[in-house]
Every structure is written in C-alpha cells, then in structure tokens.
Design a protein around this motif. Structure first.
Motif: not given
Length: 122
Positions: A60-62, A82-90
């Motif tokens: 997802r790109l915001m 989706n594969s990053d359980a922490s859902n921390t944006p980069l």
C-alpha cells in the motif's frame, strides 16, 4: 499531500488507488505499453509486468508530497506491505515518468535526493 500538477490529480492518483486495491489491470491501464518499473528487486517492462507486480507485491502506497522534475514527478509515499505484521510505514520515493498523459516509468528510491537526481526520459 501537496499537489503540484494536474497530472498528479489524474493518472498518478488513479495508479495509487489501483495499487492499493490490488487492481493490476487498472494500474496497467494508467501506463504506457512499454512502462518500466524498477525497484530494489530489479527492473521489468510492459503492462503485463505491471499487472503481475501489483497483484503480487502486497504493498500500500500512501502519497505524502510530490515534486516536479524534468520529465515527470517524484512522489514521497508511506509504504506498508501485507507481509509486515508490524505494519510500520517506510517512506519511499518514486519517480513517475510521464508520456502523453500516461505513466511511462516508475523507479523507487530510498531518498528524495536520489529520486530527484534520477534522469527521467519521456
């Protein structure tokens, strides 16, 4: 997001919405037949590759900010996978090459400086 061109309001926004929905066909339709997509895992060319990437990337790109550059636009984006359980944006920076109202290339960079220095050709 700071909108600086009407092009961002149209084709690049359409592309982002499609990517965020996993809709490869719509993302590809916003691009030229020979669109180039490049990132840390390599480079691919063509609408079929765009469809494949959108449908398998799980990203997802915001968009946050954009910057006009010769031949296109650089967009600062918060990316989550989706594969990053922490859902921390980069924060990632993508150059969007534009040709005749369509996206002709997308290259991902880790910094704004790298993205702004990348030579875009229409």
């Amino acid at each position: 997001m700071t909108l600086t061109t009407s092009t961002l309001d149209s084709v690049i926004v359409i592309w982002h919405v499609a990517v965020n929905n996993g809709d490869g066909a719509t993302a590809a339709a916003a691009c030229t037949d020979d669109v180039v997509v490049a990132g840390p895992k390599g480079e691919s060319t063509g609408r079929d590759e765009m469809v494949r990437w959108v449908e398998t990337a799980g990203v997802r790109l915001m968009p946050r900010d954009c910057y006009d550059v010769p031949g296109g636009i650089v967009v600062s984006q918060d990316a989550t996978w989706n594969s990053d359980a922490s859902n921390t944006p980069l924060t990632v920076y993508s150059t969007f090459g534009l040709r005749n109202g369509s996206i002709s290339s997308i290259h991902r960079f880790a910094s704004l400086e790298e993205a702004r220095a990348f030579p875009l050709a229409a």
